[in-house]
Design an enzyme around this catalytic site. Structure first.
Site, PDB file in Angstrom:
ATOM      1  N   ASP A 257      13.222  48.398  68.476  1.00  0.00           N
ATOM      2  CA  ASP A 257      12.049  49.789  68.865  1.00  0.00           C
ATOM      3  C   ASP A 257      11.257  50.102  68.053  1.00  0.00           C
ATOM      4  OD1 ASP A 257      14.416  50.523  67.593  1.00  0.00           O
ATOM      5  OD2 ASP A 257      15.377  51.484  69.386  1.00  0.00           O
TER       6      ASP A 257
ATOM      7  N   ASP B 185      24.321  59.301  73.471  1.00  0.00           N
ATOM      8  CA  ASP B 185      24.155  59.440  74.883  1.00  0.00           C
ATOM      9  C   ASP B 185      24.518  58.082  75.521  1.00  0.00           C
ATOM     10  OD1 ASP B 185      21.807  58.176  74.365  1.00  0.00           O
ATOM     11  OD2 ASP B 185      20.482  59.578  75.444  1.00  0.00           O
TER      12      ASP B 185
ATOM     13  N   HIS C 271      22.885  55.168  74.523  1.00  0.00           N
ATOM     14  CA  HIS C 271      21.909  54.235  74.668  1.00  0.00           C
ATOM     15  C   HIS C 271      21.981  53.133  73.515  1.00  0.00           C
ATOM     16  CE1 HIS C 271      19.615  57.277  71.468  1.00  0.00           C
ATOM     17  NE2 HIS C 271      19.719  55.997  70.619  1.00  0.00           N
TER      18      HIS C 271
ATOM     19  N   GLU D 284      17.537  54.595  77.363  1.00  0.00           N
ATOM     20  CA  GLU D 284      18.423  55.821  77.813  1.00  0.00           C
ATOM     21  C   GLU D 284      19.107  55.628  78.744  1.00  0.00           C
ATOM     22  OE1 GLU D 284      18.719  57.838  75.238  1.00  0.00           O
ATOM     23  OE2 GLU D 284      16.921  58.596  74.479  1.00  0.00           O
TER      24      GLU D 284
END
Ligand code: F6R
Length: 256
Positions: free
Chosen positions: A63, A132, A134, A139
């Site tokens: 990313d 979270d 990810h 996400e």
């Protein structure tokens, strides 16, 4: 899934580095998927120390932030060169990192997917995990079959990553990330998680249901996934003793 619990971040990172090294030794022209962030820092340091031959290796990073130039101090381009590529004999043309400045993002993402396919896919995908759940920057609620594309970060991730930018306000809202489908196409995945902050996301990913609410949980569904943890990140696993027993009782040849 294989869960490997180690006493310290250093020990976990060294095991992760040995898993990567073994892939490169078995296949000198291996294709690696790579992650950034705090988690792989010790892993990359150990890979540098191992002095492996990278000259035929190809890499694809997960990313990059949209809008950041490669030389921005918080860009993942900068991170990768400073923490790994500048210290190994990788050939620059074999390094692929999403372009945060791409004018036509969908076209860029398609090219990224095509480039991965052109080298017959990723042999080993290295992953961290967000608080979270990810992976990459997929996400919660990301499609489990998604491909490389633009995503919007959650507020939680922007807060978590504010430390790299000096303030939350400076953290971009958008990123380009490999999709969950792109990640799970890899022939094997290695997820490294360190610290208590990751314990809940890890417990949900490993022992909860497969759900887009915790993207890392998709690793339950792929043929080869190794999850390497320090004790703190393993802190909420209910079957930790079982995972330790399994690992401790493996023959040496099966340990990596
Ligand atoms: C970064 C990436 C992210 C990170 C995750 C954890 O390339 O893919 O999924 O792995 O945000 O980041 P750290 O390691 O900084 O806690």
């Amino acid at each position: 899934m294989e869960i490997i619990i180690q006493p310290t971040p250093k020990a976990a990172s060294e095991i992760a580095a040995r898993i990567v090294a073994r892939v490169l030794q078995a296949k000198p022209n291996a294709v690696l998927g790579l992650a950034t962030g705090d988690t792989p820092l010790l892993l990359y340091r150990e890979l540098v120390r191992l002095n492996l031959d990278w000259h035929k290796v190809t890499t694809f990073n997960l990313d990059e932030y949209v809008g950041l130039a490669p030389d921005h101090p918080a860009s993942y381009h900068r991170f990768m060169w400073e923490n790994l590529f500048d210290h190994i004999n990788i050939v620059k043309k074999n390094v692929h990192i999403p372009n945060g400045l791409a004018k036509d993002i969908p076209a860029f993402c398609q090219k990224y997917e095509d480039a991965i396919r052109a080298v017959s896919g990723i042999d080993l995908q290295v992953l961290g995990i967000g608080t979270d759940g990810h992976i990459g920057f997929n996400e919660p609620t990301s499609s489990l079959g998604s491909r490389t594309r633009i995503k919007t970060l959650t507020q939680q991730t922007r807060q978590d990553n504010a430390r790299f930018f000096g303030s939350e306000a400076k953290v971009p809202h958008h990123v380009i990330t490999m999709g969950i489908g792109t990640i799970t196409d890899a022939r094997r995945c290695l997820l490294l998680a360190l610290g208590t902050k990751k314990a809940q996301a890890i417990a949900e990913a490993v022992e909860g249901p497969i759900t887009a609410m915790n993207p890392a949980s998709i690793l339950q569904a792929i043929p080869v996934a190794k999850i390497v943890l320090d004790e703190a990140a393993a802190g909420q696993l209910t079957k930790a003793d079982y995972y330790r027993w399994v690992y401790d009782n493996k023959p040496d040849w099966q340990k990596l």
